[in-house]
Design a protein around this motif. Structure first.
Motif, PDB file in Angstrom:
ATOM      1  N   GLN A 231       4.168  12.167  -8.402  1.00 34.55           N
ATOM      2  CA  GLN A 231       3.418  11.318  -9.285  1.00 34.55           C
ATOM      3  C   GLN A 231       4.202  10.429 -10.193  1.00 34.55           C
ATOM      4  OE1 GLN A 231       3.130  14.577  -9.071  1.00 34.55           O
ATOM      5  NE2 GLN A 231       2.656  15.408 -11.396  1.00 34.55           N
ATOM      6  N   ASN A 232       5.326  11.072 -10.472  1.00 34.37           N
ATOM      7  CA  ASN A 232       6.343  10.475 -11.619  1.00 34.37           C
ATOM      8  C   ASN A 232       7.423   9.340 -10.900  1.00 34.37           C
ATOM      9  OD1 ASN A 232       5.316  12.820 -13.060  1.00 34.37           O
ATOM     10  ND2 ASN A 232       5.575  11.079 -14.593  1.00 34.37           N
ATOM     11  N   GLY A 233       7.423   9.394  -9.415  1.00 32.94           N
ATOM     12  CA  GLY A 233       8.278   8.436  -8.795  1.00 32.94           C
ATOM     13  C   GLY A 233       9.480   9.080  -8.072  1.00 32.94           C
ATOM     14  N   ALA A 234       9.027  10.526  -7.726  1.00 40.10           N
ATOM     15  CA  ALA A 234      10.169  11.073  -6.710  1.00 40.10           C
ATOM     16  C   ALA A 234      10.387  10.288  -5.386  1.00 40.10           C
ATOM     17  CB  ALA A 234       9.672  12.457  -6.554  1.00 40.10           C
ATOM     18  N   PRO A 235      11.747  10.274  -4.923  1.00 41.38           N
ATOM     19  CA  PRO A 235      12.754  11.017  -5.746  1.00 41.38           C
ATOM     20  C   PRO A 235      13.653  10.587  -6.595  1.00 41.38           C
ATOM     21  CG  PRO A 235      13.489  10.310  -3.615  1.00 41.38           C
ATOM     22  CD  PRO A 235      12.151   9.954  -3.536  1.00 41.38           C
TER      23      PRO A 235
END
Length: 332
Positions: A231-235
């Motif tokens: 949810q934070n932009g992986a990878p």
């Protein structure tokens, strides 16, 4: 006597969140009746039954090897469970809690990130390359959202400049364009403009090449000592700390050097509200709200109303020279 005045961009302990709430995070979440975010913090990820699928495990993060921040004195950060549960990632839904709920089966390996365009040596990175090609370091940055809330995040990553230099950009390259993964099967917000907040996907962003090459500009592959949560932009995501958060594009698959200013998603949707530059500027209001102050998401409580004054360039005054002679009200 030498009197040393610290830059406004140096984060002191007085500027960041009280650590006590982070240490009590599970009790706080439990008392409010929430279980999902705190479960994500355990060494063994929560089962996907929280998201309605008992047969699959939730997205897993892994520990990273990195150089610790030289500003490690600023240890009282925005609590991890708030960083991973309060997100704007419309590919997984438009609500703040939608991404953590809808991204837990997101697949990031295998992954391909291409660096192309006006370069002598375009190349492609796979998943392992994201963590091995360049030395990883921790950087503690303020994150200011255009919605007038902010966080303090311990990102892990490497300088975007190092990646661009590896590609050997041509002298004609004036801008850097970015593109997010397009995969409607995994990203429900991409299935329709209605589901994805009206945006045309894939999500696209851009910087001038001098902004991209600035030492502060980071490609992040982790936070809080681990690989990025889905949810934070992986990878891999962009972090440009002096600009509003929507410039920090997530889950990047393509970086292109170009001689023309690239279109950007939010500017395409509402050019009068979201400029290409998107520099944090307390003197230029959003058409629907003031940008003079912000709500710092902190450890004071789940719904803290801790408001602080917003600083020009989010306090990173060392980037001001990039915009010398520009009218920052016009070029917002």
């Amino acid at each position: 006597m030498l009197i040393k005045t610290p830059k406004a961009s140096v984060i002191s302990e007085s500027q960041v969140t009280d650590e006590s709430a982070y240490n009590r995070r599970r009790d706080i979440i439990k008392s409010m009746g929430f279980v999902g975010a705190s479960a994500l913090l355990s060494s063994t990820p929560a089962r996907a039954s929280f998201f309605g699928n008992d047969d699959a495990e939730t997205f897993k993060t892994e520990k990273l090897n990195f150089s610790a921040s030289s500003k490690k004195a600023a240890t009282k950060l925005t609590p991890e469970e708030k960083i991973i549960s309060h997100n704007n990632f419309y590919e997984f839904g438009t609500g703040k809690s939608d991404p953590v709920e809808n991204a837990q089966q997101f697949k990031v390996n295998p992954w391909r990130l291409s660096i192309e365009g006006l370069a002598e040596k375009p190349f492609t990175l796979d998943y392992d390359d994201l963590f091995k090609q360049f030395p990883l370091e921790e950087r503690i940055y303020r994150l200011r959202c255009v919605e007038a809330w902010s966080m303090v995040v311990p990102w892990i990553g490497f300088s975007l400049a190092s990646l661009i230099k590896k590609a050997k950009p041509l002298s004609s390259a004036k801008y850097v364009a970015f593109e997010t993964l397009y995969d409607p099967e995994q990203m429900p917000g991409q299935r329709s403009r209605f589901a994805g907040g009206g945006i045309n996907y894939p999500y696209i962003e851009g910087l001038r090449i001098d902004e991209a090459m600035h030492p502060l500009t980071l490609l992040s592959v982790g936070l809080y000592g681990k690989t990025l949560p889905a949810q934070n932009g992986a990878p891999i995501r962009l972090v440009v700390p002096w600009k509003y958060g929507f410039k920090s594009i997530k889950s990047i698959t393509r970086i292109r050097l170009t001689d023309k200013r690239p279109p950007t998603s939010w500017n395409q949707l509402a050019a009068n509200e979201y400029g290409f530059y998107a520099n944090v500027n307390p003197n230029v209001d959003h058409p629907r709200w003031s940008q003079a102050s912000e709500r710092r998401i902190s450890g004071a409580g789940l719904f803290s109303r801790n408001r602080i004054d917003t600083k020009m360039f989010n306090g990173y005054e060392e980037v001001a020279a990039l915009y010398q002679g520009m009218d920052l009200r016009k070029h917002f």
